[in-house]
Design an enzyme around this catalytic site. Structure first.
Site, PDB file in Angstrom:
ATOM      1  N   ASP A  93     -16.058  13.893 -51.812  1.00  0.00           N
ATOM      2  CA  ASP A  93     -15.125  14.855 -51.244  1.00  0.00           C
ATOM      3  C   ASP A  93     -15.880  16.032 -50.639  1.00  0.00           C
ATOM      4  O   ASP A  93     -15.608  16.477 -49.520  1.00  0.00           O
ATOM      5  CB  ASP A  93     -14.167  15.324 -52.343  1.00  0.00           C
ATOM      6  CG  ASP A  93     -12.992  16.115 -51.817  1.00  0.00           C
ATOM      7  OD1 ASP A  93     -12.821  16.196 -50.585  1.00  0.00           O
ATOM      8  OD2 ASP A  93     -12.224  16.652 -52.639  1.00  0.00           O
ATOM      9  N   TYR A 152     -11.196  13.558 -60.712  1.00  0.00           N
ATOM     10  CA  TYR A 152      -9.867  13.808 -60.169  1.00  0.00           C
ATOM     11  C   TYR A 152      -8.783  13.047 -60.928  1.00  0.00           C
ATOM     12  O   TYR A 152      -7.624  13.443 -60.928  1.00  0.00           O
ATOM     13  CB  TYR A 152      -9.809  13.437 -58.697  1.00  0.00           C
ATOM     14  CG  TYR A 152     -10.620  14.327 -57.780  1.00  0.00           C
ATOM     15  CD1 TYR A 152     -11.202  15.502 -58.241  1.00  0.00           C
ATOM     16  CD2 TYR A 152     -10.812  14.001 -56.457  1.00  0.00           C
ATOM     17  CE1 TYR A 152     -11.947  16.312 -57.415  1.00  0.00           C
ATOM     18  CE2 TYR A 152     -11.555  14.814 -55.609  1.00  0.00           C
ATOM     19  CZ  TYR A 152     -12.114  15.971 -56.098  1.00  0.00           C
ATOM     20  OH  TYR A 152     -12.850  16.776 -55.265  1.00  0.00           O
ATOM     21  N   LYS A 160     -25.767  12.345 -59.899  1.00  0.00           N
ATOM     22  CA  LYS A 160     -26.393  13.475 -60.592  1.00  0.00           C
ATOM     23  C   LYS A 160     -26.940  12.956 -61.915  1.00  0.00           C
ATOM     24  O   LYS A 160     -26.618  13.432 -63.007  1.00  0.00           O
ATOM     25  CB  LYS A 160     -25.362  14.591 -60.810  1.00  0.00           C
ATOM     26  CG  LYS A 160     -25.953  15.908 -61.290  1.00  0.00           C
ATOM     27  CD  LYS A 160     -26.941  16.525 -60.304  1.00  0.00           C
ATOM     28  CE  LYS A 160     -27.386  17.902 -60.804  1.00  0.00           C
ATOM     29  NZ  LYS A 160     -28.502  18.450 -60.018  1.00  0.00           N
TER      30      LYS A 160
END
Length: 354
Positions: A242, A141, A186
């Site tokens: 999020d 972001y 991840k």
């Protein structure tokens, strides 16, 4: 105690739920002998319409002088043109950067009355009591962005310092709870996640009394719906957090029940419900104010250190969930105003009994 609280009503149902939070904070101040001063300022789409800036200079100045910040909601279809150069969400990101709030804390604890509204079977949601810690000022972001007619890029970047401070926050919180941290990444694909996992493992060695487990974000999305009661404190990076927190919010039966706190930086903490601006019901007194009221309780606890007052507000919300008519999202017919009044009455009763 004296405190300057900045209120950012924002867009859609934001002004309605923010007013509910302010009403509760005013009553707490009166009941317990505090002096809270409230100042409203613009953010998001409202600020774009009025000032051409999702976080105007006057708002920035007020935020830096505040002891705590109560936010309603930001955004809506009016400002959702993907080609727009100025968007409401830019105000949120700019505020987080300005204040340096790096840890978004989202508790999720099911109430028996609302658990039946969850899309999951009751046996899967029984005993759910967890907290998400989402890193808030790094990652994709905030990374460098490019856009052309043929392609676009969003850089995902994390430093050791950014990861360590939020992970350590999660371990400190876990020590006060069930002593388990789940770190979500991840790492099988992303280099930033490999760094995240290595830092989390190193920090975990400083907390031998707290269990640490690692989960890949895709498997975590599945486990949240199949065995959510097994988790305690879940810590993850900005974008994963999020997405996962919105997924987890349905466990409680409604987005309208979930509070959050953005804390950890040198500036004031920001407290807001996790629901969106819901423009389809804005101005109709249909919005559920309980997520905002619980966010106000977090404000009392985390920014002002008023733990007893926070507990009174939380007990009042529990009482309303147990005994009162609720808003439409929870199967009731009550308005935003009537639910707020019920919480205020319960706060008085709980304060007298304390």
């Amino acid at each position: 105690m004296k405190a300057q609280i900045v209120v950012l009503p924002g867009d859609g149902i934001g002004p309605e739920v923010a007013a509910a939070g302010v009403a509760v904070l005013r009553q707490v101040a009166e009941r317990f002998g505090h002096q809270f001063t409230f100042a409203e300022h613009a953010i998001g789409g409202d600020a774009i319409d009025r000032f051409g800036d999702p976080l105007p200079p006057a708002t920035r100045e007020a935020l830096l002088a505040a002891d705590a910040i109560l936010l309603g909601a930001v955004g809506g279809p009016k400002w959702s043109d993907p080609n727009a150069t100025v968007r409401p969400e830019q105000g949120l990101l700019a505020m987080r950067k300005l204040l340096g709030v790096f840890a978004n804390v989202r508790p999720l604890k099911l109430h028996p009355r609302t658990a039946a509204l969850s899309p999951l079977k009751p046996e899967r949601t029984k005993g759910v009591d967890l907290v998400f810690i989402r890193e808030l000022t790094g990652g994709i972001y905030f990374g460098a962005k490019t856009r052309s007619d043929t392609d676009a890029t969003d850089e995902c970047r994390y430093s050791v310092v950014e990861i360590e401070r939020v992970v350590r926050h999660a371990f400190e919180l876990a020590r006060t709870r069930k002593k388990k941290v789940t770190s979500v990444d991840k790492a099988n694909v992303l280099e930033t996640s490999r760094l995240w996992r290595s830092v989390a493992t190193r920090v975990g060695a400083d907390y031998p009394d707290v269990e640490l487990e690692h989960q890949l974000v895709d498997s975590m999305a599945m486990h949240l719906l199949t065995r959510p009661a097994e988790y305690d404190v879940i810590v993850t990076e900005n974008m994963f957090g999020d997405i996962l927190t919105d997924e987890a919010s349905v466990l409680a039966g409604s987005l309208g029940l979930s509070p959050s706190a953005s804390i950890g930086g040198p500036g004031a903490g920001v407290y807001e419900p996790i629901h969106g601006s819901a423009p389809d019901i804005a101005g109709q007194q249909l919005a559920n104010p309980l997520g905002t009221i619980l966010s106000a309780a977090m404000l009392l606890r985390h920014s002002l250190g008023l733990t007893n007052e926070a507990a009174v507000v939380e007990a009042a919300v529990d009482h309303v969930l147990e005994h009162s008519n609720l808003t439409r999202d929870l199967g009731g017919s009550a308005t935003t105003y009537t639910v707020t009044r019920a919480v205020l009455e319960a706060c008085n009763a709980k304060a007298e009994a304390a």
